[in-house]
Write a protein that holds these residues in place. Structure first.
Motif, PDB file in Angstrom:
ATOM      1  N   UNK B 523       0.826  -1.222   0.000  1.00 43.22           N
ATOM      2  CA  UNK B 523       0.000   0.000   0.000  1.00 43.22           C
ATOM      3  C   UNK B 523       0.857   1.267   0.000  1.00 43.22           C
ATOM      4  N   UNK B 543      -3.128  -3.695  -4.370  1.00 43.69           N
ATOM      5  CA  UNK B 543      -2.186  -3.274  -3.355  1.00 43.69           C
ATOM      6  C   UNK B 543      -2.846  -2.344  -2.337  1.00 43.69           C
ATOM      7  N   UNK B 544      -4.151  -2.273  -2.386  1.00 40.13           N
ATOM      8  CA  UNK B 544      -4.888  -1.432  -1.455  1.00 40.13           C
ATOM      9  C   UNK B 544      -5.366  -2.269  -0.277  1.00 40.13           C
ATOM     10  N   UNK B 545      -5.379  -1.646   0.875  1.00 37.67           N
ATOM     11  CA  UNK B 545      -6.029  -2.249   2.029  1.00 37.67           C
ATOM     12  C   UNK B 545      -7.520  -2.368   1.721  1.00 37.67           C
TER      13      UNK B 545
END
Lengths: 110, 811
Positions: B523, B543-545
């Motif tokens: 992230x 790749x994001x929470x």
């Protein structure tokens, strides 16, 4: 072993996951950056977090609730945490993802 | 009476003289500084990062107008001194005579120009000052072609800088291998290979015959007939001392202005320092001996005994990704022996040159960690006989010690040089640490170590670790995560300077140890790439929470909360009805008013999200980003519209600010407050950015917190109009976006960089405007409603299970 087609590889983004609904709860199906697929219970043994919503890195996933890390290959918790998530055989054939229906059924019985 | 001191030239050496002089004896001299360049002293060795875009000119100014003013130094900038009258003791500049009692000549050096046909064409530059640097930056359009003549230290830095700016670069070098004065052929070859792998074209044994072009440069022709197209040509073939003034004044001049050990010329009232001098038949180009000279000269001017003793210097190349080091003399010769280590797979090459019992030279490429240790052995002429067998493996292998990364540093003697730029040895740093300098900043402030080019920062930290033991680790800047040894700051810098534009590129180029990173670095990298390359990088959702990937806050039971935006906390009956309808329709278990003046619908099932968003979109609402590292809310009071105390329309300004800032991704969440008067009903002074309206305008303060830490905002500046306040706030958010490490709230970041620095950036109108423009460029890409995007037909499938086996499994 009997394989059941649950969808196309393209239905899951690389480094992502989708869930398959079963009578005994959801199974998370993961796709890694190098297009391997893995299936495991969509439930973290810690506090029940949906593992399918975690960040997939290498052949591991990090639970979105409290960042426990699990091996997609073995279902074992990594690092200092201990615990295991049930895994199910999964493979790709002609761009389709197949799960082992026998093992999934056994899970229901358990 | 004070003596009159005139200084000609504002280079790095004279800057250091002024510093030492005004520090040791602030009232000894009336100082006048002349500089032909229209500016004061700046750190010339940092022109390379300016060229490559890693730094701006403002970053490398060492002495600004305030500095001179505070020390009573009169400056005459942009005017060359044209004559020295030794009999009358005056210097002449632009026809005006200035008397002196003592005169310092610091005219530095001038670049060699090869007098080939065409060398005067427009587009032919050297690499010496800011004008040259700016000329190269101006020519740097992607795809433009640059030819650098000269493959020495300076030429390669120029070439690398222009390449980082997107140009196609050819380096023409007369000799058989690059940097022949610092490298042997094997290391030169490795360097060439590495540069070629990055897309640079290197032409060794190339003699320039002519520079071709009609009105400006078009191509470069070599003796062997090769022609390279060129939009700009940079000549970096060497420098010669600038001695014209001294010659005209009939001072003793050899290749440079001749000085004695005290830096005094043949005229006792005239002194010289820097690249223009010749001392014991030797010239000086690297910065460390120049700083030594400056120190000696300052002492001598104050009547103290001091003598300049040149020491050997080591060389490092400031080209990111090329790790090379050389020191001493490494030419082959009778009685000299080599110890060579090669690991072609890793691209590592080390060569030690031994004469008798002592190490006389070292060249290293690829792994230079032990360079300073070898350099120490060379300087001290240590007898290396007892460790000769394992010498090449470095200090960790001497005396049977295990390979501890700290051992190399611990083994260094106190006289070992740590900071080449400022000539700071280990002993001085250790003394400073023992004297209480327990942070890197304090060490920098006390000793100047690591305060110029910064390549020795790691070494300085290791010295601190060795000296402070366990108490240091608390202050250390740890690596980003276990996947890398780089800190967040290093990664941010390298993403920009190396031009890394994807997560795989970062991981490959910066040597990530893991496959695909981890939930901590991915992230962060995704954010850095979004912030630094808004138009080129594409957001990587994976790749994001989860919250940012699903644009809703995940709750402990795996359900989500949905928060529509309410601009400035203002809503309408129609919006409230739509929210109520959605809550009914999707069985929302709880409806709650948030602290940020909006309404939270908690307990929504993932599969219901798109339909609910579509309903709220239809009623004119967009995502409130209540889940993002981005702009959350702008809390307001009712201000002058309704309140009898309100001084300005705080609600209106809050709405405008929210409409300006929404959708932007930031290192951590950003909350604003706008209060209509100092009674501060919107609690603006504990927000990341707070505005207090007063009769005369808007007081903007920043770096508040009301979470794990509670702190009051500190004043950033005042704005007279709403428009000015908005520009300032957007610029400040952009400053934060570009500089903070991921997950640091504004108050943490400001504590690191200092409020004063932020104020300077915002106070400078050009900087502020550029920040604002970059913010708006990013907004042109990222100010989109994710709800609208994710409810498009092709996006709907992802919210549901990919298959339903519940019926089959029940058999």
């Amino acid at each position: 072993m009997s394989w059941v087609d649950i969808g196309a590889l393209a239905d899951i983004p690389p480094q992502g996951a989708r869930v398959v609904k079963t009578a005994a709860g959801c199974v998370a199906v993961f796709r890694t950056a190098d297009d391997q697929v893995f299936a495991m219970d969509d439930r973290c043994p810690h506090k029940g977090g949906p593992l399918s919503e975690g960040i997939v890195h290498g052949a591991s996933v990090t639970c979105p609730l409290h960042a426990w890390v699990f091996s997609l290959e073995t279902g074992m918790a990594q690092g200092a945490d201990s615990g295991q998530v049930a895994t199910y055989p999964a493979r790709i054939e002609g761009g389709r993802i197949l799960l082992d229906a026998t093992r999934l059924a056994r899970r229901v019985a358990a | 009476m004070k003596q009159k001191l005139v200084v000609i030239g504002a280079g790095m050496a004279s800057g250091r003289v002024l510093e030492q002089l005004t520090e040791a004896a602030p009232d000894a001299f009336d100082i006048t500084l002349f500089n032909a360049e229209p500016r004061g002293n700046y750190n010339r060795i940092m022109l390379s990062p300016v060229l490559s875009g890693e730094k701006t000119y403002a970053d490398i100014v060492t002495h600004d107008a305030d500095w001179y003013a505070a020390r009573g130094v009169k400056t005459v900038l942009g005017q060359a001194v044209t004559r020295i009258d030794r009999a009358a003791k005056t210097v002449t500049s632009a026809g005006v005579e200035t008397p002196y009692d003592q005169l310092v000549i610091a005219t530095g050096s001038a670049p060699f120009i090869i007098p080939v046909p065409g060398h005067k064409l427009a587009g032919v530059v050297t690499y010496r000052d800011l004008e040259d640097t700016n000329a190269m930056i101006a020519a740097a359009k992607p795809g433009a072609k640059a030819v650098v003549i000269g493959g020495g230290l300076l030429g390669l830095e120029a070439a690398a800088g222009m390449q980082l700016r997107g140009m196609e670069v050819v380096v023409i070098h007369l000799m058989g291998h690059l940097m022949e004065r610092q490298l042997d052929p094997a290391a030169g070859y490795l360097l060439q290979k590495s540069l070629e792998q990055r897309g640079m074209k290197i032409h060794c044994k190339g003699a320039t015959k002519a520079i071709l072009g009609k009105d400006r440069v078009e191509a470069v022709l070599l003796e062997d007939g090769t022609v390279y197209d060129a939009d700009i040509v940079c000549m970096a073939v060497g420098i010669r001392p600038e001695v014209r003034l001294a010659n005209d004044a009939h001072l003793d001049v050899g290749r440079g202005i001749t000085v004695n050990d005290a830096m005094q010329t043949s005229d006792p009232a005239i002194w010289a320092v820097g690249e223009c001098v010749e001392h014991n038949k030797q010239l000086f180009g690297l910065v460390a001996p120049l700083y030594d000279q400056a120190k000696v000269l300052a002492q001598a001017l104050l009547g103290q005994e001091a003598a300049f003793r040149p020491v050997q210097t080591a060389t490092k190349l400031k080209v990111t990704g090329c790790d090379l080091f050389s020191a001493g003399d490494f030419a082959d010769g009778p009685g000299r022996e080599d110890i060579v280590f090669r690991d072609p797979a890793r691209g590592v090459y080390k060569r030690l040159v031994i004469e008798g019992d002592a190490l006389v030279g070292a060249v290293m490429y690829g792994d230079t960690a032990d360079g300073n240790w070898f350099f120490g052995l060379i300087k001290d002429a240590t007898d290396i006989t007892p460790m000769r067998d394992t010498l090449i493996f470095g200090p960790a292998y001497q005396g049977g010690a295990t390979a501890d990364p700290m051992a190399a540093v611990a083994a260094l003697p106190p006289s070992a040089e740590i900071c080449g730029c400022n000539g700071v040895c280990k002993g001085k740093i250790v003394d400073a640490i023992l004297g209480g300098a327990n942070t890197l900043d304090l060490v920098r402030a006390t000793t100047k170590a690591s305060s110029s080019c910064g390549t020795c920062t790691g070494l300085v930290e290791q010295v601190m670790a060795v000296t402070l033991g366990d108490s240091f680790t608390a202050n250390a800047n740890p690596a980003m995560c276990k996947c890398t040894d780089h800190t967040h700051e290093d990664v941010r810098r390298l993403i920009k300077s190396v031009g890394l534009k994807s997560i795989p590129a970062v991981m490959q180029e910066l040597g990530w140890r893991s496959v695909g990173g981890c939930a901590s670095c991915r992230p962060a990298l995704n954010y850095y790439l979004i912030a630094d390359w808004p138009t080129e990088y594409r957001d990587d959702r994976q790749s994001r929470f989860v919250n940012e990937r699903n644009h809703a806050n995940i709750q402990k039971d795996g359900t989500y909360s949905v928060v529509p935006r309410m601009w400035g906390g203002v809503t309408t009956p129609a919006e409230l009805r739509a929210i109520a309808d959605a809550a009914d329709k999707y069985d929302v278990p709880m409806v709650k008013v948030t602290g940020g003046q909006r309404i939270d619908l908690l307990g929504v099932k993932k599969a219901d999200l798109p339909a609910m968003w579509a309903d709220l979109n239809a009623a004119g609402m967009v995502s409130g980003h209540a889940y993002s590292k981005g702009l959350r809310t702008v809390k307001t009071c009712v201000g002058s519209e309704f309140c009898r105390f309100g001084t300005q329309d705080s609600t209106g300004l809050g709405i405008k600010l929210e409409k300006l800032l929404w959708g932007s991704w930031t290192p951590a969440k950003v909350k604003l407050g706008v209060s209509g008067c100092p009674r501060n009903c919107a609690e603006a002074t504990c927000k990341d950015i707070g505005v207090i309206c007063v009769d005369s305008g808007f007081e903007i303060s920043v770096a508040g917190a009301a979470g794990m830490d509670v702190r009051e905002t500190e004043p950033l500046c005042k704005a007279a109009t709403e428009a000015e306040a908005m520009e300032i706030i957007a610029a400040f958010v952009q400053l934060y976006r570009e500089n903070s490490r991921y997950l640091h709230r504004i108050y943490k970041w400001v504590a690191k960089v200092g409020l004063a620095w932020c104020q300077e950036q915002i106070a400078d109108l050009a900087t502020r405007r550029a920040l604002y423009d970059r913010f708006m460029l990013s907004q042109s890409v990222y100010q989109v409603d994710p709800w609208a995007e994710l409810t498009k037909p092709d996006q709907l499938a992802q919210w549901a299970p990919m298959a339903d086996l519940s019926l089959e499994a029940a058999e």
